[in-house]
Motif scaffolding. Structure first.
Motif, PDB file in Angstrom:
ATOM      1  N   GLY A   8       0.831  -1.205   0.000  1.00 17.72           N
ATOM      2  CA  GLY A   8       0.000   0.000   0.000  1.00 17.72           C
ATOM      3  C   GLY A   8       0.859   1.246   0.000  1.00 17.72           C
ATOM      4  N   GLY A   9       1.937   1.253   0.770  1.00 20.43           N
ATOM      5  CA  GLY A   9       2.857   2.389   0.808  1.00 20.43           C
ATOM      6  C   GLY A   9       3.574   2.566  -0.514  1.00 20.43           C
ATOM      7  N   ALA A  10       3.953   1.455  -1.136  1.00 23.37           N
ATOM      8  CA  ALA A  10       4.626   1.526  -2.437  1.00 23.37           C
ATOM      9  C   ALA A  10       3.674   2.090  -3.487  1.00 23.37           C
ATOM     10  N   GLY A  11       2.415   1.736  -3.423  1.00 26.45           N
ATOM     11  CA  GLY A  11       1.420   2.263  -4.361  1.00 26.45           C
ATOM     12  C   GLY A  11       1.262   3.763  -4.217  1.00 26.45           C
ATOM     13  N   GLN A  12       1.312   4.245  -2.969  1.00 26.88           N
ATOM     14  CA  GLN A  12       1.193   5.687  -2.740  1.00 26.88           C
ATOM     15  C   GLN A  12       2.419   6.427  -3.283  1.00 26.88           C
ATOM     16  N   ILE A  13       3.582   5.828  -3.105  1.00 25.19           N
ATOM     17  CA  ILE A  13       4.809   6.445  -3.611  1.00 25.19           C
ATOM     18  C   ILE A  13       4.767   6.510  -5.136  1.00 25.19           C
ATOM     19  N   ILE A  14       4.336   5.439  -5.762  1.00 22.09           N
ATOM     20  CA  ILE A  14       4.234   5.419  -7.228  1.00 22.09           C
ATOM     21  C   ILE A  14       3.254   6.496  -7.692  1.00 22.09           C
ATOM     22  N   ALA A  15       2.116   6.625  -7.013  1.00 22.37           N
ATOM     23  CA  ALA A  15       1.128   7.648  -7.372  1.00 22.37           C
ATOM     24  C   ALA A  15       1.721   9.045  -7.239  1.00 22.37           C
ATOM     25  N   LEU A  16       2.472   9.291  -6.171  1.00 21.41           N
ATOM     26  CA  LEU A  16       3.101  10.595  -5.977  1.00 21.41           C
ATOM     27  C   LEU A  16       4.146  10.887  -7.053  1.00 21.41           C
ATOM     28  N   VAL A  17       4.899   9.875  -7.431  1.00 23.22           N
ATOM     29  CA  VAL A  17       5.898  10.053  -8.491  1.00 23.22           C
ATOM     30  C   VAL A  17       5.205  10.371  -9.818  1.00 23.22           C
ATOM     31  N   VAL A  18       4.121   9.676 -10.118  1.00 21.17           N
ATOM     32  CA  VAL A  18       3.373   9.933 -11.356  1.00 21.17           C
ATOM     33  C   VAL A  18       2.830  11.362 -11.347  1.00 21.17           C
ATOM     34  N   ILE A  19       2.286  11.809 -10.237  1.00 16.94           N
ATOM     35  CA  ILE A  19       1.768  13.177 -10.121  1.00 16.94           C
ATOM     36  C   ILE A  19       2.891  14.189 -10.304  1.00 16.94           C
ATOM     37  N   ALA A  20       4.047  13.942  -9.706  1.00 18.22           N
ATOM     38  CA  ALA A  20       5.189  14.853  -9.848  1.00 18.22           C
ATOM     39  C   ALA A  20       5.642  14.945 -11.302  1.00 18.22           C
ATOM     40  N   VAL A  21       5.671  13.820 -11.999  1.00 20.21           N
ATOM     41  CA  VAL A  21       6.067  13.814 -13.413  1.00 20.21           C
ATOM     42  C   VAL A  21       5.061  14.602 -14.250  1.00 20.21           C
ATOM     43  N   ILE A  22       3.777  14.401 -14.008  1.00 19.67           N
ATOM     44  CA  ILE A  22       2.737  15.120 -14.745  1.00 19.67           C
ATOM     45  C   ILE A  22       2.852  16.623 -14.494  1.00 19.67           C
ATOM     46  N   LEU A  23       3.071  17.021 -13.244  1.00 21.77           N
ATOM     47  CA  LEU A  23       3.232  18.440 -12.927  1.00 21.77           C
ATOM     48  C   LEU A  23       4.474  19.017 -13.600  1.00 21.77           C
ATOM     49  N   GLY A  24       5.552  18.253 -13.631  1.00 18.77           N
ATOM     50  CA  GLY A  24       6.776  18.711 -14.301  1.00 18.77           C
ATOM     51  C   GLY A  24       6.555  18.922 -15.790  1.00 18.77           C
ATOM     52  N   ILE A  25       5.872  18.002 -16.430  1.00 17.72           N
ATOM     53  CA  ILE A  25       5.570  18.129 -17.863  1.00 17.72           C
ATOM     54  C   ILE A  25       4.678  19.350 -18.095  1.00 17.72           C
ATOM     55  N   GLY A  26       3.700  19.543 -17.226  1.00 14.79           N
ATOM     56  CA  GLY A  26       2.820  20.704 -17.341  1.00 14.79           C
ATOM     57  C   GLY A  26       3.587  22.007 -17.208  1.00 14.79           C
ATOM     58  N   TYR A  27       4.530  22.062 -16.289  1.00 12.94           N
ATOM     59  CA  TYR A  27       5.343  23.264 -16.092  1.00 12.94           C
ATOM     60  C   TYR A  27       6.179  23.555 -17.334  1.00 12.94           C
ATOM     61  N   VAL A  28       6.793  22.548 -17.901  1.00 12.50           N
ATOM     62  CA  VAL A  28       7.612  22.734 -19.101  1.00 12.50           C
ATOM     63  C   VAL A  28       6.742  23.211 -20.266  1.00 12.50           C
ATOM     64  N   ALA A  29       5.568  22.610 -20.434  1.00 14.41           N
ATOM     65  CA  ALA A  29       4.664  23.020 -21.512  1.00 14.41           C
ATOM     66  C   ALA A  29       4.220  24.471 -21.321  1.00 14.41           C
ATOM     67  N   LEU A  30       3.909  24.858 -20.101  1.00 10.81           N
ATOM     68  CA  LEU A  30       3.509  26.236 -19.810  1.00 10.81           C
ATOM     69  C   LEU A  30       4.654  27.205 -20.088  1.00 10.81           C
ATOM     70  N   ASP A  31       5.864  26.814 -19.764  1.00  6.90           N
ATOM     71  CA  ASP A  31       7.027  27.656 -20.021  1.00  6.90           C
ATOM     72  C   ASP A  31       7.215  27.873 -21.523  1.00  6.90           C
ATOM     73  N   PHE A  32       7.092  26.801 -22.316  1.00  6.23           N
ATOM     74  CA  PHE A  32       7.181  26.931 -23.765  1.00  6.23           C
ATOM     75  C   PHE A  32       6.092  27.855 -24.290  1.00  6.23           C
ATOM     76  N   TYR A  33       4.866  27.692 -23.789  1.00  8.81           N
ATOM     77  CA  TYR A  33       3.743  28.504 -24.232  1.00  8.81           C
ATOM     78  C   TYR A  33       3.974  29.971 -23.867  1.00  8.81           C
ATOM     79  N   SER A  34       4.411  30.249 -22.645  1.00  5.49           N
ATOM     80  CA  SER A  34       4.656  31.626 -22.202  1.00  5.49           C
ATOM     81  C   SER A  34       5.738  32.290 -23.037  1.00  5.49           C
ATOM     82  N   ASP A  35       6.831  31.589 -23.286  1.00  6.80           N
ATOM     83  CA  ASP A  35       7.900  32.136 -24.116  1.00  6.80           C
ATOM     84  C   ASP A  35       7.392  32.402 -25.531  1.00  6.80           C
ATOM     85  N   GLY A  36       6.591  31.502 -26.047  1.00 10.17           N
ATOM     86  CA  GLY A  36       6.032  31.677 -27.390  1.00 10.17           C
ATOM     87  C   GLY A  36       5.143  32.903 -27.467  1.00 10.17           C
ATOM     88  N   GLU A  37       4.305  33.116 -26.471  1.00  7.65           N
ATOM     89  CA  GLU A  37       3.421  34.281 -26.448  1.00  7.65           C
ATOM     90  C   GLU A  37       4.230  35.575 -26.341  1.00  7.65           C
TER      91      GLU A  37
END
Length: 122
Positions: A8-37
């Motif tokens: 159960g603890g390992a599942g929570q860690i995996i979920a947190l890692v997946v969320i962190a990766v998604i947030l990181g990708i979102g931040y990079v995409a937003l940065d590209f969009y902001s620079d483009g604008e």
């Protein structure tokens, strides 16, 4: 039972890692969009200086020049540059023309002014 607790603890860690990766990708995409604008706004502002110089040239000579450098020094003191310091690409087609800056939108697409539509797109 102890093994269920650990999985159960390992599942929570995996979920947190997946969320962190998604947030990181979102931040990079937003940065590209902001620079483009930001780069689009800079390209439009500088490009309109070139458009005005082209208009003055056409008013005086009844034609557009075949190259932007022919605007200097009579119709423009200097030629503005695209964001990133590249020169505007200029393409004359009869009584119409386009001005373009490369790598503006998401840093992969050209951003172009069309004299026929008097608008920017890219």
């Amino acid at each position: 039972m102890a093994q269920d607790k650990n999985s159960g603890g390992a599942g929570q860690i995996i979920a947190l890692v997946v969320i962190a990766v998604i947030l990181g990708i979102g931040y990079v995409a937003l940065d590209f969009y902001s620079d483009g604008e930001k780069n689009k706004a800079i390209a439009e502002s500088r490009g309109m200086q070139v458009v005005q110089a082209l208009s003055r040239h056409k008013l005086e000579t009844n034609t557009y020049p075949d190259a932007l450098d022919k605007l200097v020094p009579k119709f423009a003191d200097t030629l503005p540059k695209c964001p990133g310091s590249d020169a505007f690409a200029f393409k004359l087609n009869g009584n119409d023309y386009t001005l373009s800056c490369q790598n503006i939108v998401f840093k992969t697409q050209p951003y172009t002014y069309d004299s026929r539509t008097r608008g920017w797109q890219g």
